[in-house]
Scaffold this motif. Structure first.
Motif, short mmCIF file in Angstrom:
data_model
loop_
_atom_site.label_atom_id
_atom_site.label_comp_id
_atom_site.label_asym_id
_atom_site.label_seq_id
_atom_site.Cartn_x
_atom_site.Cartn_y
_atom_site.Cartn_z
N ALA A 112 0.82 -1.20 0.00
CA ALA A 112 0.00 0.00 0.00
C ALA A 112 0.85 1.25 0.00
O ALA A 112 0.35 2.35 0.22
CB ALA A 112 -0.92 0.00 1.23
N ALA A 113 2.17 1.08 -0.24
CA ALA A 113 3.07 2.23 -0.25
C ALA A 113 2.69 3.19 -1.37
O ALA A 113 2.19 2.79 -2.42
CB ALA A 113 4.51 1.75 -0.42
N LYS A 114 2.98 4.47 -1.15
CA LYS A 114 2.60 5.48 -2.13
C LYS A 114 3.63 5.65 -3.25
O LYS A 114 3.28 6.03 -4.36
CB LYS A 114 2.39 6.82 -1.43
N GLU A 115 4.89 5.34 -2.97
CA GLU A 115 5.90 5.55 -4.00
C GLU A 115 5.80 4.47 -5.07
O GLU A 115 5.50 3.32 -4.78
CB GLU A 115 7.32 5.56 -3.41
N VAL A 116 6.03 4.85 -6.33
CA VAL A 116 5.98 3.92 -7.45
C VAL A 116 7.36 3.32 -7.65
O VAL A 116 8.33 4.04 -7.93
CB VAL A 116 5.51 4.64 -8.74
N VAL A 117 7.46 2.00 -7.49
CA VAL A 117 8.72 1.29 -7.67
C VAL A 117 8.47 0.16 -8.66
O VAL A 117 7.73 -0.77 -8.37
CB VAL A 117 9.25 0.71 -6.33
N PRO A 118 9.05 0.23 -9.87
CA PRO A 118 8.74 -0.78 -10.90
C PRO A 118 9.28 -2.17 -10.58
O PRO A 118 8.75 -3.16 -11.06
CB PRO A 118 9.39 -0.21 -12.16
N SER A 119 10.36 -2.25 -9.80
CA SER A 119 10.95 -3.56 -9.49
C SER A 119 11.60 -3.51 -8.11
O SER A 119 12.01 -2.44 -7.64
CB SER A 119 11.97 -3.97 -10.56
N ALA B 125 2.79 -6.37 3.47
CA ALA B 125 2.84 -6.49 2.02
C ALA B 125 2.55 -7.94 1.63
O ALA B 125 2.46 -8.82 2.49
CB ALA B 125 4.20 -6.07 1.50
N SER B 126 2.40 -8.20 0.34
CA SER B 126 2.09 -9.55 -0.10
C SER B 126 2.73 -9.83 -1.45
O SER B 126 3.35 -8.95 -2.07
CB SER B 126 0.58 -9.77 -0.17
N ARG C 208 -6.27 2.68 -9.45
CA ARG C 208 -6.85 3.73 -8.60
C ARG C 208 -5.82 4.39 -7.70
O ARG C 208 -6.13 5.33 -6.97
CB ARG C 208 -7.97 3.14 -7.75
N GLY C 209 -4.60 3.88 -7.73
CA GLY C 209 -3.55 4.45 -6.89
C GLY C 209 -3.59 3.98 -5.45
O GLY C 209 -2.90 4.56 -4.59
N GLU C 210 -4.36 2.94 -5.15
CA GLU C 210 -4.48 2.45 -3.78
C GLU C 210 -3.39 1.44 -3.43
O GLU C 210 -3.08 1.23 -2.25
CB GLU C 210 -5.85 1.82 -3.57
N MET C 211 -2.84 0.79 -4.44
CA MET C 211 -1.79 -0.20 -4.23
C MET C 211 -0.68 0.02 -5.23
O MET C 211 -0.86 0.67 -6.27
CB MET C 211 -2.33 -1.64 -4.37
N ARG C 212 0.47 -0.57 -4.91
CA ARG C 212 1.61 -0.55 -5.82
C ARG C 212 2.04 -1.99 -6.07
O ARG C 212 2.04 -2.82 -5.15
CB ARG C 212 2.77 0.24 -5.21
N ALA C 213 2.40 -2.28 -7.31
CA ALA C 213 2.88 -3.61 -7.68
C ALA C 213 4.26 -3.48 -8.32
O ALA C 213 4.52 -2.53 -9.06
CB ALA C 213 1.92 -4.28 -8.65
N ALA C 214 5.14 -4.43 -8.02
CA ALA C 214 6.50 -4.38 -8.56
C ALA C 214 6.98 -5.80 -8.85
O ALA C 214 6.68 -6.74 -8.10
CB ALA C 214 7.45 -3.71 -7.56
N SER C 215 7.71 -5.94 -9.95
CA SER C 215 8.31 -7.23 -10.30
C SER C 215 9.55 -7.48 -9.44
O SER C 215 10.17 -6.54 -8.93
CB SER C 215 8.70 -7.24 -11.78
#
Length: 306
Positions: free
Chosen positions: A173-180, A237-238, A251-258
Motif C-alpha cells: 500500500a506504499a505510495k511511491e511507485v517502484v517498478p521492481s 505487504a504480499s 486507482r492508486g491504492e496499491m503498488r505492484a513491482a516485479s
C-alpha cells in the motif's frame, strides 16, 4: 443397470443423502431406495454407507460414481452433438477458473460466448485450483484453467493447452511507485501471504527458500478480498497474481513491482479430460476461452512474463 438408476445414484452421492436426492429429483424416497437396492443386488456389493449426516459411497460406490459420471456425460454429449449438426451449438458447458483467473476473464469470456454462441449456457465455477482439479477429475467440469500445467496434466489424465506464464508480483500500500524490487532486500517487511498449501503459496515459499530467507509472516489468508483488505489496512505487504490487484493499482491504492532476483512465475493451462471428447458447444467454449486470454494479455489488464 439402466441410465435412470445411474443418474439417481450419481445424484445421491453428490447430495450426500437419499432424502435430499429424492427432493431434487422429485421422486418418492422409497422408490429411490429401491433403485439403490437393485443396483447393489445387480453388482453384488454395498454401494452406500448410512451415517448420521446422510450417506457416503463405499469404495465400490465411488468406483461406480466415477464411471457413471463419465457414461452419463458421454451420453449427454452425444445427444448435444447430434442436435447441433447443421445448427448453432447449444447446451450447457461448465468451465472452472482459479480466483486470479476469474477476476480478469469471467466477464470478457461470458460476453464473447453470448455474442458468438447465444444457444450455449455457460457455467463458470470459481474456486481454488485443488478443488477445480477434483471437480474436473470427477467429471463435474467440462474443462478448467489450472496452474502448473494442470499439475503435469494430472499424470496424463488431462490434455492441457498452455495459455500464458503469469508472474507473481510484490504488492504493497506504499505510495511511491517502484517498478521492481529485490526480494533479498525486503528484510524488514511484514508479510500477509496466501494461505498454505495452495499453489501460489508453494511458489512463494520456494522463492524465499532459494534465497535462504524465512519470511516474517504476520497472517495467512485464503480469500483474495481479505488479502487486499489486510494490505490496504497496512498490516503488511504480499506476493500476488497481478490480475487481482490491477484495478487497485489503477486507482492508486496499491503498488505492484516485479522481482529482480527470483522467478516467481507459474504456467496457466486450460485442461480437459483426455478420455472424454468435448461436445461441439464445449469445443467452441474451449477455443473461445483460449482466444480471449490472448486478447487480455496486457501490462494493464493481465501482466505476464511472455
Amino acid at each position: 443397470m439402466n441410465l435412470r438408476s445411474l443418474r439417481y445414484f450419481v445424484t445421491i452421492v453428490e447430495l450426500s443423502g437419499i432424502s435430499r436426492a429424492a427432493r431434487a429429483l422429485h421422486i418418492a424416497q422409497p422408490a429411490l431406495t429401491q433403485h439403490v437396492a437393485a443396483l447393489e443386488e445387480k453388482l453384488k456389493v454395498q454401494l452406500l454407507l448410512r451415517t448420521v449426516n446422510g450417506v457416503v459411497p463405499t469404495d465400490a460406490g465411488m468406483a461406480l460414481y466415477r464411471n457413471a459420471r463419465q457414461i452419463l456425460r458421454q451420453i449427454d454429449q452425444t445427444v448435444l452433438e447430434v442436435q447441433a449438426q447443421g445448427d448453432q451449438p447449444r447446451g450447457k458447458v461448465s468451465i472452472g477458473m482459479p480466483t486470479a483467473v476469474a477476476y480478469v476473464l469471467t466477464v470478457p469470456l461470458l460476453g464473447e460466448i453470448r455474442r458468438r454462441y447465444p444457444e450455449i449456457e455457460l457455467h463458470i465455477i470459481e474456486n481454488m485450483s485443488g478443488i477445480l482439479l477434483e471437480l474436473l477429475s470427477s467429471g463435474r467440469l467440462d474443462m478448467s484453467f489450472l496452474y502448473d500445467g494442470g499439475r503435469q496434466a494430472a499424470l496424463k489424465s488431462f490434455k492441457a493447452t498452455k495459455v500464458l506464464d503469469e508472474e507473481l508480483v510484490y504488492v504493497s500500500a506504499a505510495k511511491e511507485v517502484v517498478p521492481s524490487v529485490s526480494l533479498q532486500d525486503l528484510v524488514d517487511v511484514d508479510w500477509v501471504l496466501p494461505a498454505a498449501p495452495g499453489g501460489t503459496r508453494q511458489i512463494i515459499d520456494t522463492g524465499f527458500a532459494r534465497l535462504g530467507r524465512t519470511p516474517r509472516v504476520v497472517a495467512e489468508l485464503s480469500s483474495a478480498k481479505a488479502l487486499k483488505g489486510a494490505i490496504l489496512s497496512g498490516y503488511g505487504a504480499s506476493i500476488l497474481p497481478p490480475a487481482i490487484i490491477m484495478e487497485d493499482v489503477a486507482r492508486g491504492e496499491m503498488r505492484a513491482a516485479s522481482f529482480t532476483d527470483v522467478d516467481l512465475s507459474r504456467p496457466l493451462s486450460l485442461c480437459v479430460p483426455a478420455n472424454v471428447p468435448l461436445s461441439p458447444a464445449g469445443q467452441r467454449v474451449h477455443d473461445t476461452a483460449v482466444e480471449v486470454v490472448q486478447m487480455l494479455i496486457d501490462p494493464r489488464v493481465w501482466p505476464t512474463v511472455d
